[in-house]
Write an enzyme that holds these catalytic residues in place. Structure first.
Site, PDB file in Angstrom:
ATOM      1  CG  HIS A  18      -1.892  -1.098   1.310  1.00 49.07           C
ATOM      2  ND1 HIS A  18      -2.082  -1.875   2.422  1.00 49.07           N
ATOM      3  CD2 HIS A  18      -2.764  -1.579   0.385  1.00 49.07           C
ATOM      4  CE1 HIS A  18      -3.037  -2.770   2.188  1.00 49.07           C
ATOM      5  NE2 HIS A  18      -3.461  -2.620   0.958  1.00 49.07           N
ATOM      6  CE  LYS A  42     -13.976  -6.904   3.937  1.00 45.74           C
ATOM      7  NZ  LYS A  42     -13.148  -6.065   3.070  1.00 45.74           N
ATOM      8  NE  ARG A  91      -2.979  -7.459  -4.286  1.00 42.37           N
ATOM      9  CZ  ARG A  91      -3.662  -7.704  -3.174  1.00 42.37           C
ATOM     10  NH1 ARG A  91      -3.036  -8.113  -2.098  1.00 42.37           N
ATOM     11  NH2 ARG A  91      -4.964  -7.542  -3.140  1.00 42.37           N
ATOM     12  CB  SER A 129      -4.391  -6.881   4.365  1.00 42.75           C
ATOM     13  OG  SER A 129      -3.938  -5.646   3.886  1.00 42.75           O
TER      14      SER A 129
HETATM   15  P1  ADP Z   1      -9.961  -3.712  -0.140  1.00 46.45           P
HETATM   16  O1  ADP Z   1     -10.587  -4.348   1.062  1.00 46.45           O
HETATM   17  O2  ADP Z   1     -10.706  -2.523  -0.640  1.00 46.45           O
HETATM   18  O3  ADP Z   1      -9.555  -4.655  -1.233  1.00 46.45           O
HETATM   19  P2  ADP Z   1      -7.189  -3.546   0.681  1.00 46.45           P
HETATM   20  O4  ADP Z   1      -6.750  -2.827   1.899  1.00 46.45           O
HETATM   21  O5  ADP Z   1      -7.042  -5.034   0.680  1.00 46.45           O
HETATM   22  O6  ADP Z   1      -8.667  -3.062   0.447  1.00 46.45           O
HETATM   23  O7  ADP Z   1      -6.427  -2.991  -0.590  1.00 46.45           O
HETATM   24  C1  ADP Z   1      -6.536  -1.651  -0.997  1.00 46.45           C
HETATM   25  C2  ADP Z   1      -5.921  -1.484  -2.381  1.00 46.45           C
HETATM   26  O8  ADP Z   1      -4.533  -1.786  -2.320  1.00 46.45           O
HETATM   27  C3  ADP Z   1      -6.488  -2.414  -3.444  1.00 46.45           C
HETATM   28  O9  ADP Z   1      -6.515  -1.704  -4.666  1.00 46.45           O
HETATM   29  C4  ADP Z   1      -5.494  -3.525  -3.527  1.00 46.45           C
HETATM   30  O10 ADP Z   1      -5.490  -4.148  -4.789  1.00 46.45           O
HETATM   31  C5  ADP Z   1      -4.208  -2.763  -3.290  1.00 46.45           C
HETATM   32  N1  ADP Z   1      -3.141  -3.606  -2.761  1.00 46.45           N
HETATM   33  C6  ADP Z   1      -3.194  -4.493  -1.759  1.00 46.45           C
HETATM   34  N2  ADP Z   1      -2.002  -5.094  -1.561  1.00 46.45           N
HETATM   35  C7  ADP Z   1      -1.151  -4.565  -2.499  1.00 46.45           C
HETATM   36  C8  ADP Z   1       0.219  -4.778  -2.861  1.00 46.45           C
HETATM   37  N3  ADP Z   1       0.962  -5.676  -2.230  1.00 46.45           N
HETATM   38  N4  ADP Z   1       0.715  -4.048  -3.844  1.00 46.45           N
HETATM   39  C9  ADP Z   1      -0.062  -3.153  -4.512  1.00 46.45           C
HETATM   40  N5  ADP Z   1      -1.353  -2.909  -4.244  1.00 46.45           N
HETATM   41  C10 ADP Z   1      -1.892  -3.606  -3.255  1.00 46.45           C
END
Ligand code: ADP
Length: 160
Positions: A18, A42, A91, A129
């Site tokens: 992120h 959630k 990703r 995450s």
């Molecule tokens: P959500 O619950 O909305 O999917 P996340 O917190 O999991 O939220 O992810 C937020 C954004 O960050 C999403 O666009 C996700 O694809 C991106 N993201 C998550 N992990 C990575 C990573 N390792 N590299 C790049 N982008 C990521």
């Protein structure tokens, strides 16, 4: 006009993946607002207020990064902020399938919004995450995947 991007997500927890998206987003936008969605349905693993604080610390040097929490549709939150861009990371094809649908709905809700996708830096692509939560739950060290101190996060967590 100031180019403001909202980077929405659960950030449970916020990872180096992120962080990479935010830092690269800063090259495209005047301001990046990190929006932690507070979805009542959630249940979170890391509390919202603690995560907000850790993200703020991560970007304490960057004046053009702001962290908010929101309990509304992302498109409506963006409109209220005056953000005309949504920032998301991609990703893999699974992310793409999901993001494709969401971005269409967001355009339906807020015509002026444009979602900008950044392809993950290869080193950070495997970080998610949910994997970090699983590792943490079973006592594995996850510091290498986070851009802030995990011990501080744990301490704030216990105080709260
Ligand atoms: P959500 O619950 O909305 O999917 P996340 O917190 O999991 O939220 O992810 C937020 C954004 O960050 C999403 O666009 C996700 O694809 C991106 N993201 C998550 N992990 C990575 C990573 N390792 N590299 C790049 N982008 C990521």
């Amino acid at each position: 006009m100031k180019r403001i991007a909202l980077f929405p997500g659960s950030f449970d927890p916020f990872t180096k993946g992120h962080e990479d998206i935010v830092l690269r987003g800063l090259r495209l936008f005047d301001e990046v607002v990190i929006g932690i969605g507070n979805n009542a349905i959630k249940k979170r693993y890391f509390p919202l207020d603690v995560m907000k604080e850790m993200i703020e610390k991560t970007f304490s040097e960057q004046q053009n990064v702001r962290v908010i929490t929101y309990d509304d549709l992302t498109a409506h939150t963006a409109r209220e902020l005056g953000a005309t861009f949504l920032l998301r990371g991609l990703r893999n094809t699974t992310d793409f399938e999901y993001e494709n649908g969401i971005s269409q709905v967001n355009r339906y809700l807020y015509e002026e919004i444009e979602t900008v996708f950044l392809i993950t830096s290869p080193m950070l692509a495997p970080i998610s995450s949910s994997i970090i939560r699983d590792l943490h739950r079973y006592g594995q060290r996850v510091d290498d995947f986070l851009p802030y101190s995990l011990s501080e996060l744990n301490r704030l967590n216990q105080e709260g």
